[in-house]
Design an enzyme around this catalytic site. Structure first.
Site, PDB file in Angstrom:
ATOM      1  N   ASP A 100       0.967  -1.203   0.012  1.00 14.40           N
ATOM      2  CA  ASP A 100       0.004   0.083  -0.179  1.00 14.40           C
ATOM      3  C   ASP A 100       0.727   1.074  -0.116  1.00 14.40           C
ATOM      4  O   ASP A 100       1.731   1.406   0.950  1.00 14.40           O
ATOM      5  CB  ASP A 100      -0.818  -0.081   1.342  1.00 14.40           C
ATOM      6  CG  ASP A 100      -1.704   0.985   1.432  1.00 14.40           C
ATOM      7  OD1 ASP A 100      -2.004   1.986   0.494  1.00 14.40           O
ATOM      8  OD2 ASP A 100      -2.187   1.441   2.722  1.00 14.40           O
ATOM      9  N   ASN A 157      -0.550   4.591  -0.454  1.00 13.28           N
ATOM     10  CA  ASN A 157      -1.284   5.857  -0.052  1.00 13.28           C
ATOM     11  C   ASN A 157      -1.877   5.588   1.433  1.00 13.28           C
ATOM     12  O   ASN A 157      -2.808   6.610   1.602  1.00 13.28           O
ATOM     13  CB  ASN A 157      -2.223   6.068  -1.066  1.00 13.28           C
ATOM     14  CG  ASN A 157      -3.336   5.206  -1.369  1.00 13.28           C
ATOM     15  OD1 ASN A 157      -3.243   4.109  -0.913  1.00 13.28           O
ATOM     16  ND2 ASN A 157      -4.343   5.616  -2.108  1.00 13.28           N
ATOM     17  N   ASP A 180      -4.262   3.557   2.478  1.00 17.35           N
ATOM     18  CA  ASP A 180      -5.590   3.581   2.660  1.00 17.35           C
ATOM     19  C   ASP A 180      -6.048   1.962   3.229  1.00 17.35           C
ATOM     20  O   ASP A 180      -7.044   1.526   3.250  1.00 17.35           O
ATOM     21  CB  ASP A 180      -6.208   3.723   1.497  1.00 17.35           C
ATOM     22  CG  ASP A 180      -5.888   2.931   0.195  1.00 17.35           C
ATOM     23  OD1 ASP A 180      -5.293   2.151   0.406  1.00 17.35           O
ATOM     24  OD2 ASP A 180      -6.662   3.029  -0.691  1.00 17.35           O
ATOM     25  N   ASP A 194      -1.689  -1.283  -4.077  1.00 16.37           N
ATOM     26  CA  ASP A 194      -2.087  -0.448  -5.235  1.00 16.37           C
ATOM     27  C   ASP A 194      -0.642  -0.659  -6.319  1.00 16.37           C
ATOM     28  O   ASP A 194       0.332  -1.167  -5.850  1.00 16.37           O
ATOM     29  CB  ASP A 194      -2.433   1.056  -4.837  1.00 16.37           C
ATOM     30  CG  ASP A 194      -1.280   1.690  -3.954  1.00 16.37           C
ATOM     31  OD1 ASP A 194      -0.026   1.202  -4.263  1.00 16.37           O
ATOM     32  OD2 ASP A 194      -1.803   2.062  -2.756  1.00 16.37           O
ATOM     33  N   ASP A 219      -8.048 -16.601 -17.172  1.00 18.09           N
ATOM     34  CA  ASP A 219      -8.791 -17.348 -15.867  1.00 18.09           C
ATOM     35  C   ASP A 219      -9.642 -18.291 -16.570  1.00 18.09           C
ATOM     36  O   ASP A 219     -10.630 -17.815 -17.225  1.00 18.09           O
ATOM     37  CB  ASP A 219      -9.592 -16.076 -15.066  1.00 18.09           C
ATOM     38  CG  ASP A 219     -10.270 -16.542 -13.852  1.00 18.09           C
ATOM     39  OD1 ASP A 219      -9.634 -17.157 -13.125  1.00 18.09           O
ATOM     40  OD2 ASP A 219     -11.610 -16.325 -13.816  1.00 18.09           O
ATOM     41  N   HIS A 260      -3.105 -17.641  -5.825  1.00 14.49           N
ATOM     42  CA  HIS A 260      -4.091 -16.666  -4.872  1.00 14.49           C
ATOM     43  C   HIS A 260      -5.241 -17.544  -4.606  1.00 14.49           C
ATOM     44  O   HIS A 260      -5.895 -17.389  -3.737  1.00 14.49           O
ATOM     45  CB  HIS A 260      -4.642 -15.519  -5.684  1.00 14.49           C
ATOM     46  CG  HIS A 260      -5.246 -15.828  -7.097  1.00 14.49           C
ATOM     47  ND1 HIS A 260      -4.453 -16.444  -8.097  1.00 14.49           N
ATOM     48  CD2 HIS A 260      -6.531 -15.750  -7.364  1.00 14.49           C
ATOM     49  CE1 HIS A 260      -5.372 -16.612  -9.165  1.00 14.49           C
ATOM     50  NE2 HIS A 260      -6.439 -16.224  -8.725  1.00 14.49           N
ATOM     51  N   ASP A 261      -5.207 -18.790  -5.021  1.00 12.61           N
ATOM     52  CA  ASP A 261      -6.589 -19.868  -5.012  1.00 12.61           C
ATOM     53  C   ASP A 261      -6.104 -20.889  -4.081  1.00 12.61           C
ATOM     54  O   ASP A 261      -6.877 -21.892  -4.029  1.00 12.61           O
ATOM     55  CB  ASP A 261      -7.157 -20.133  -6.447  1.00 12.61           C
ATOM     56  CG  ASP A 261      -8.038 -19.097  -7.055  1.00 12.61           C
ATOM     57  OD1 ASP A 261      -8.316 -18.283  -6.431  1.00 12.61           O
ATOM     58  OD2 ASP A 261      -8.068 -19.259  -8.285  1.00 12.61           O
TER      59      ASP A 261
END
Length: 546
Positions: A12, A14, A16, A20, A190, A323-324
């Site tokens: 990250d 920024n 939040d 990003d 995908d 990621h899966d």
């Protein structure tokens, strides 16, 4: 060598709490130091985030959480300046239900977008067939405006595109050109082998006690898949210098020979799931949810089938993590605490010396582990939450505690905890509260400590990557499995133009004796200091040039 980035969890910039594009740019020196060639980003397009970006509302806009198109252009330029390539995620089996195509399609059966999705009339007042969705529940949702059901093989918010419609295909090719013309270097596609469905959409077989039928026989590797992929290659991919990998559940080596043919008419490689799907639940209704260890002989048989099946005919993609999938060191090693670093290195050796293109998922090079969550409210992933509600609360197939143990072992959320950069608050990921909880062990496992320790998992992965770039036998050699029934050691040979590579990996916490005549070779890499030649310590790994 490909490095996969899950942007939401990487860095990250920024504050939040959400990773990003500028955060990725900030960490390019780290990735350059690791030595990888290609970066693959999970979806960064505009999305309602029902499935963390795999429900795309606009393919040509950046999700505001990740930044702007200017941020993307600057990131792409920085990636290329660092001598790296960028692969984007292409999600075109389905869109978001917020996409303008679907918003128009659901209005009526007559409009210009009416046939962009797969619509069917009710049958006896019910769904058109018995198919279940991958995220539980029916694969059909009714829309009163049209008086029809639409197909969604995943969440209801992810309607399947109708690839039988040539206009849909041309729209997809147009959006691919949009990104390729910006200068990206390829696509990870995908569930791309689900774009062709069997005509008639017949009922799927029902497991004993199951509510919904299994649609996979009718929705994967369908009758027009080769035709669609060849058209995509002819009209788009062959016009650019790109790399492509297709995620393909239910694919076989025989089919992958077609999809990744060295003739280059379809894709470069596929992601298959066989080796990460070996341990299942005896109750077939529970599908992937289990906490069982994988039997080494079965793992060897699976990986060997793909090594031998594609040798000289196609190309493998090599991975433990993404990621899966849960974290490999927690899944394939029986002890991810005491022997974590040794096991992480051993798993890296096993995979990276095989034939194919290796993929490293963010944090794998640090030996990151599963989060070992114990409560449902700690989970975020739609698949995990839906499974719990379906199997525990609705169907009452399994008790709450057992299902939580299954989630701790198999949930996709294990891979999605923020990247562990250092031991400061929020692990250096963000100054704000992260979008998803950190793995509590970030104070012991983080990039800062790994970079300061010459014997770390990071530097071991750096060596693996360097060796692949240096040694032709690693890149091109044929493959031969040794001792297929050995349940403790995974040993194999690679051979290329008179050079032989011997790779030996102990998958246990035991010390074992094995003699492969390794004394005749030159030690190329090991995860322990020198010891007894024929003795393998817990999770010991060695590679020799013979």
């Amino acid at each position: 060598m490909v490095y996969q980035i899950y942007p939401r969890s990487f860095q990250d910039s920024n504050n939040d709490g959400i990773g990003d594009l500028n955060g990725i740019k900030q960490r390019l020196p780290y990735l350059k130091k690791l030595g990888v060639d290609v970066l693959w980003l999970n979806p960064i397009y505009q999305s309602p985030d029902v499935d963390n970006g795999y429900d795309i509302a606009d393919y040509e806009k950046i999700q505001p959480d990740f930044g702007t198109m200017t941020d993307f252009d600057q990131l792409l330029a920085a990636i290329h300046e660092n001598g790296l390539k960028l692969v984007m995620d292409l999600v075109v089996n389905h869109t978001s239900d917020q996409h303008k195509w679907f918003q128009e399609s659901k209005r009526s059966q007559d409009g210009p977008y009416a046939d962009y999705y797969i619509w069917r009339d009710p049958v006896d007042g019910h769904e058109p067939n018995n198919w279940g969705a991958s995220f539980n529940g029916s694969a059909w949702t009714y829309v009163p405006e049209r008086g029809q059901y639409y197909l969604h093989l995943f969440a209801p918010e992810q309607p399947d595109l109708n690839w039988e419609n040539e206009e849909v295909r041309q729209q997809v090719y147009s959006l691919m050109r949009f990104w390729l013309d910006k200068g990206i270097d390829g696509f990870r596609m995908d569930v791309i082998n689900m774009i062709s469905k069997v005509p008639g959409l017949p009922d799927g077989p029902l497991a004993q006690g199951a509510v919904y039928g299994d649609s996979s026989k009718f929705t994967t590797n369908g009758p027009r898949l080769n035709e669609f992929l060849q058209e995509m290659n002819r009209e788009v991919l062959s016009q650019y210098d790109v790399m492509t990998v297709g995620e393909m559940p239910g694919v076989t080596p025989e089919l992958a020979q077609q999809y990744t043919s060295l003739a280059g008419t379809e894709l470069n490689m596929v992601f298959q799931f066989e080796h990460v799907s070996l341990a299942g639940n005896p109750d077939r209704r529970l599908g992937k949810w289990n906490d069982q260890p994988i039997k080494l002989s079965e793992l060897k048989k699976s990986l060997s089938r793909w090594q031998e099946g594609l040798d000289g005919k196609g190309w493998n993609s090599l991975y433990w993590n993404n990621h899966d999938q849960p974290r490999a060191v927690s899944r394939f090693a029986t002890d991810d605490s005491k022997y974590r670093a040794k096991a992480a290195k051993m798993l890296g050796t096993t995979l990276h010396f095989l034939q194919g293109t290796p993929y490293v998922y963010e944090g794998e090079e640090l030996g990151m582990t599963n989060a070992h969550y114990t409560q449902l409210q700690q989970y975020e992933d739609i698949e995990s939450l839906n499974a719990f509600h379906e199997y525990v609360e609705k169907e009452k197939i399994v008790d709450e505690q057992t299902m939580l143990e299954y989630l701790a072992h198999m949930s996709r959320d294990n891979a999605r905890t923020p990247m562990q950069w250092d031991d400061t608050q929020n692990a250096g990921f963000s100054a704000a509260k992260p979008w998803f909880a950190l793995n509590p062990n970030y104070r012991e496992i983080n990039a800062k400590d790994e970079l300061a320790e010459q014997d770390s998992v990071f530097y071991y992965y750096q060596k693996l990557i360097k060796l692949r770039h240096q040694e032709a036998v690693i890149r091109y050699g044929s493959y031969q499995l040794l001792d297929p029934k050995d349940e403790q050691v995974f040993a194999y040979l690679r051979e290329f133009q008179g050079t032989t590579l011997l790779v030996i990996n102990n998958f246990t916490t035991e010390t074992v004796e094995r003699d492969y005549d390794q004394g005749k070779g030159k030690l190329l890499l090991a995860n322990y200091p020198a010891g007894k030649l024929t003795e393998l310590r817990p999770y010991e790994s060695r590679a020799y040039l013979l």
